[in-house]
Enzyme design. Structure first.
Site, PDB file in Angstrom:
ATOM      1  N   ASP A  91     -10.935  77.347  46.479  1.00 34.03           N
ATOM      2  CA  ASP A  91     -11.148  76.114  47.230  1.00 34.03           C
ATOM      3  C   ASP A  91     -10.211  76.090  48.431  1.00 34.03           C
ATOM      4  OD1 ASP A  91     -13.052  75.081  45.506  1.00 34.03           O
ATOM      5  OD2 ASP A  91     -11.553  74.183  44.198  1.00 34.03           O
TER       6      ASP A  91
ATOM      7  N   ASP B 100     -17.351  71.685  38.380  1.00 31.46           N
ATOM      8  CA  ASP B 100     -16.935  73.076  38.577  1.00 31.46           C
ATOM      9  C   ASP B 100     -16.845  73.841  37.260  1.00 31.46           C
ATOM     10  OD1 ASP B 100     -16.703  72.803  41.316  1.00 31.46           O
ATOM     11  OD2 ASP B 100     -14.610  72.171  41.225  1.00 31.46           O
TER      12      ASP B 100
END
Length: 831
Positions: free
Chosen positions: A82, A531
């Site tokens: 990320d 996620d």
């Protein structure tokens, strides 16, 4: 293999001993041989090494949930990370605004904030007719022109962050003190500048900034130097300076998601957020932000007239998404039409300017409408107005990269590890940050927005074509599902860095699956509930310490500090640990055959017993443990991050390692043990040639008298000499391993270059090993319990000579490996 060798020896020995006392043959032949072939202490040693590495990783803020992940880290070929909070600090700050009337760097000026009537003839402040900035906040006034006041209201109301009023009051007092530091001369200059600005009606609002270095208000003299004429403004749109405001999350007065905290802090500096929220506290409907919609909406009930009520809708989110919902735009002169050639181009230019500076861009819009008082709003029903809204403007949020991220990215490139940035931000913002951290080429030029038709904003550009000249690529989320297998091959196998922008959690999972189809070992980071599937699917799932509990449960590793550089350090530890485990095997495995040979000479050649089962266990579970564990602290040879990731099909125990352990090093150690064993008989005047098949009738309780060189040896003498011989063999194994571990410490580099004392834990472990073997051999009672007896010192000299020979030939072997690595014969000796 252990069972096969033990079975062969058992059957062969059975015929030699005429199958007498089969139970004895089974216990002392088959079982002892099987134990000797399998290093009993190896599982405990490997587990201890993994535990030590896991503890070191924990000290680096990497919490490992499974010990085997430590080894898998060294095989990672792709890190998909990320952006927010991992590659960046997650300390977001609103650095400026844009509306149809122009850019605003930092904080805007309130309307009529300064007037000449506020000062005396000498520039000394008198009783002000207009409240200074801090009192505007205290009374809740939003005295800014449209659409700035509307943007600040939307920031405050359409926001789930919670403001800490106690901290807010402290911040107010600090700003009061800072304001008093402004000199009288500077105050007069500020008045003159404000009047000239109002008369000229500049499209670019100037700012009152807080300097990050000095933490005091800049003098108006400095601001005055930044004023540009109207012609210059048309040629250049200034970008918000990421260092213009000191408002990091460390000093935050709000609690919530970082971006909403940044917006609330920004608004709280200019207006009284608490009173603003009280004015809009009657929330009729709310839709929270998610990665698919990319917006957050609130509907406020403003007033009731009969059966109808007036509602005000606030919405914030991705500006390109909000722009499609809007048909009007608010300016300081009122509402205007909004569309292609009517404000869209200005928005795109502002978006590009902000995003190319690495800023996250958040758009704001609103509308008012009337509806029944008891209406139940629902997207499914379609009574939530999502078209015909009024666009207000955007804010730029800066989240600077972490200090060590660029260094970590360079380490990954050197190590042959591909780095994928997977973010929900726009591609321009993602690419700007990627350039700052060295993920993509700084000289690659700006990535422009491709417009494919009417009202198309960045998200609907034409599919990205990968430039073969670049080793990096940028892919938008909507393009991921349209990539062909050939494009995925090019993306994953040929590009070193990839930026995936505007992605969703589902697309994260798809990226993992595509990498796995191409035999890549991927480490995927994530923090949200959605996620979890991608974290579970990846070979190594890495959850953020600040993330959701669901993500942490699905992941294999929890990154306590959310720092990308910690992942790279974990990979380095994993690679070093893999090397050290190979060294552990090179140290442990060679002593297997020295433990089997005494069984062979006894069962197959009828010689006296060379070692007992208890002595084997004392080696495997005693003397071998501490030196083996100390190899966990062995420093890497050279830079482990300068080598490519090892192949997926590469095995830990290679043919070269088996040859090193069993064919030459193990056999040379066995020779040293046999010579020490024979020396015990030599020093007693026994001819070695008289020993074969003598154990069939002698060298045991109730046996016959043994004769050699004209001398007779009673049963008691035979038992004592036999115990000394077993201790000599036991010492030969342990002392031989003392020399072998020095050679096993390196695979290629000379020990003289690596350093003899670089591993202090090993020095201590070897001292413990020598103390233990001396206790086993010379301590009365203990040596008898193990089946041994004290031995002459000459046995140690014999084993030392063989051990030094092992060190010499290993140095020669490593020399040829370093200088002739591709030679076919030399490669046979590599492990």
């Amino acid at each position: 293999m252990a069972c096969s060798v033990a079975s062969i020896i058992f059957i062969f020995g059975g015929f030699v001993h005429h199958w007498k006392d089969v139970t004895h043959l089974l216990a002392n032949g088959f079982l002892v041989c099987a134990i000797g072939m399998v290093p009993c202490g190896l599982p405990a040693t490997v587990t201890s090494i993994l535990t030590l590495v896991a503890r070191r990783l924990a000290n680096r803020n990497v919490y490992v949930k499974r010990l085997d992940i430590c080894e898998a880290l060294g095989q990672v070929s792709i890190i998909a990370s990320d952006k927010t909070g991992t590659l960046t600090r997650n300390e977001m700050t609103v650095t400026g605004l844009w509306n149809f009337d122009g850019f605003i760097n930092g904080y805007p000026q309130s309307e009529h904030q300064l007037t000449l009537n506020s000062f005396g003839s000498e520039g000394i402040p008198s009783t002000p007719t207009t409240a200074p900035p801090w009192t505007l906040r205290s009374i809740g006034g939003n005295r800014f022109p449209h659409p700035i006041s509307d943007i600040l209201t939307c920031m405050s109301v359409c926001n789930t962050a919670v403001l800490n009023l106690e901290d807010e009051d402290k911040t107010t007092e600090i700003k009061k003190e800072e304001h008093r530091k402004v000199s009288r001369a500077d105050s007069l200059k500020a008045v003159l500048w404000a009047q000239s600005s109002l008369r000229g009606e500049p499209k670019h609002f100037n700012v009152s900034t807080i300097n990050e270095e000095e933490e005091t208000i800049k003098s108006p003299d400095t601001i005055e130097k930044g004023i540009e004429n109207s012609q210059q403004k048309k040629q250049h749109r200034p970008i918000a300076n990421k260092r213009s405001i000191k408002m990091s999350q460390k000093h935050s007065t709000a609690i919530g998601t970082p971006s909403e905290v940044a917006m609330l802090n920004y608004a709280a500096t200019l207006i009284n957020v608490h009173k603003c929220r009280q004015e809009y506290e009657d929330v009729a409907f709310e839709i929270p932000f998610n990665s698919k919609r990319k917006w957050h909406l609130k509907i406020i009930r403003m007033g009731v007239q009969g059966e109808e009520a007036e509602y005000r809708l606030f919405i914030k989110g991705a500006s390109e998404v909000l722009a499609k919902m809007c048909s009007q735009i608010l300016t300081k002169n009122g509402i205007k039409e909004f569309g292609r050639n009517k404000g869209i181009e200005e928005l795109e230019a502002a978006y590009t300017e902000f995003a190319n500076g690495g800023h996250r861009v958040i758009g704001f819009a609103q509308t008012t409408f009337r509806a029944p008082v008891d209406v139940e709003f629902s997207l499914d029903v379609g009574n939530v107005p999502l078209n015909g809204l009024t666009f207000l403007g955007v804010c730029a949020i800066m989240d600077p990269p972490r200090e060590k991220t660029k260094e970590a990215i360079n380490s990954c490139k050197t190590a042959g590890i591909k780095v994928f940035m997977v973010t929900g931000d726009h591609q321009l913002t993602a690419c700007a940050i990627a350039r700052q951290i060295g993920l993509i080429d700084e000289n690659g030029g700006k990535i422009e927005i491709n417009n494919g038709g009417e009202n198309n904003l960045p998200e609907e550009g034409k599919p990205w074509e990968f430039d073969p000249k670049n080793d990096w690529a940028v892919v938008q989320g909507q393009q991921i599902s349209r990539l062909t297998a050939e494009q995925w091959d090019q993306l994953i196998l040929k590009k070193n860095s990839v930026v995936f922008a505007r992605t969703t959690p589902e697309q994260k999972l798809f990226i993992v699956e595509q990498c796995q189809k191409r035999k890549q070992i991927i480490a995927m980071t994530g923090d949200g509930v959605n996620d979890a599937p991608a974290l579970k699917k990846a070979e190594i799932g890495i959850a953020m310490g600040s993330g959701s509990e669901v993500a942490k449960q699905a992941a294999d590793i929890v990154l306590i500090d959310d720092n990308f550089s910690s992942i790279v350090q974990a990979v380095k530890e994993g690679r070093a640990m893999y090397e050290n485990i190979k060294k552990l095997l090179a140290y442990t495995m060679p002593h297997s055959f020295p433990e089997v040979w005494p069984i062979i000479i006894n069962f197959c050649f009828g010689m006296p017993v060379g070692i007992t089962a208890l002595q084997i266990l004392s080696i495997d579970l005693g003397t071998e443990i501490f030196p083996g564990i100390s190899l966990a602290n062995e420093k890497p040879e050279g830079d482990v991050m300068a080598r490519p990731p090892r192949a997926v099909n590469k095995v830990l125990i290679s043919n070269g390692l088996l040859a090193y352990s069993y064919i030459y090093t193990g056999q040379i150690q066995s020779l040293g043990c046999f010579l020490a064993y024979c020396y015990v008989f030599w020093c007693k005047g026994i001819n070695i040639l008289d020993l074969p098949f003598s154990a069939l009738n002698c060298w045991k309780k109730g046996g016959d008298i043994f004769k050699s060189n004209g001398r007779e040896f009673s049963v008691e003498q035979q038992l004592l000499i036999g115990r000394q011989a077993t201790s000599a063999w036991q010492m030969g194994i342990v002392f031989g391993q003392f020399f072998n571990i020095w050679s096993a410490r390196t695979r290629r580099i000379s020990l003289f270059r690596h350093g003899f004392c670089s591993n202090q834990a090993l020095i201590k472990a070897l001292i413990i090993e020598l103390i233990l073997i001396n206790c086993y051999v010379y301590l009365p009672g203990l040596n008898e319990f193990l089946g041994g007896a004290a031995i002459p010192w000459q046995c140690w000299v014999v084993v030392a000579a063989v051990g030094i020979f092992i060190n010499i030939y290993n140095e020669i072997r490593k020399y040829f490996i370093r200088h002739y690595p591709k030679n076919k014969i030399v490669r046979l000796f590599k492990w």
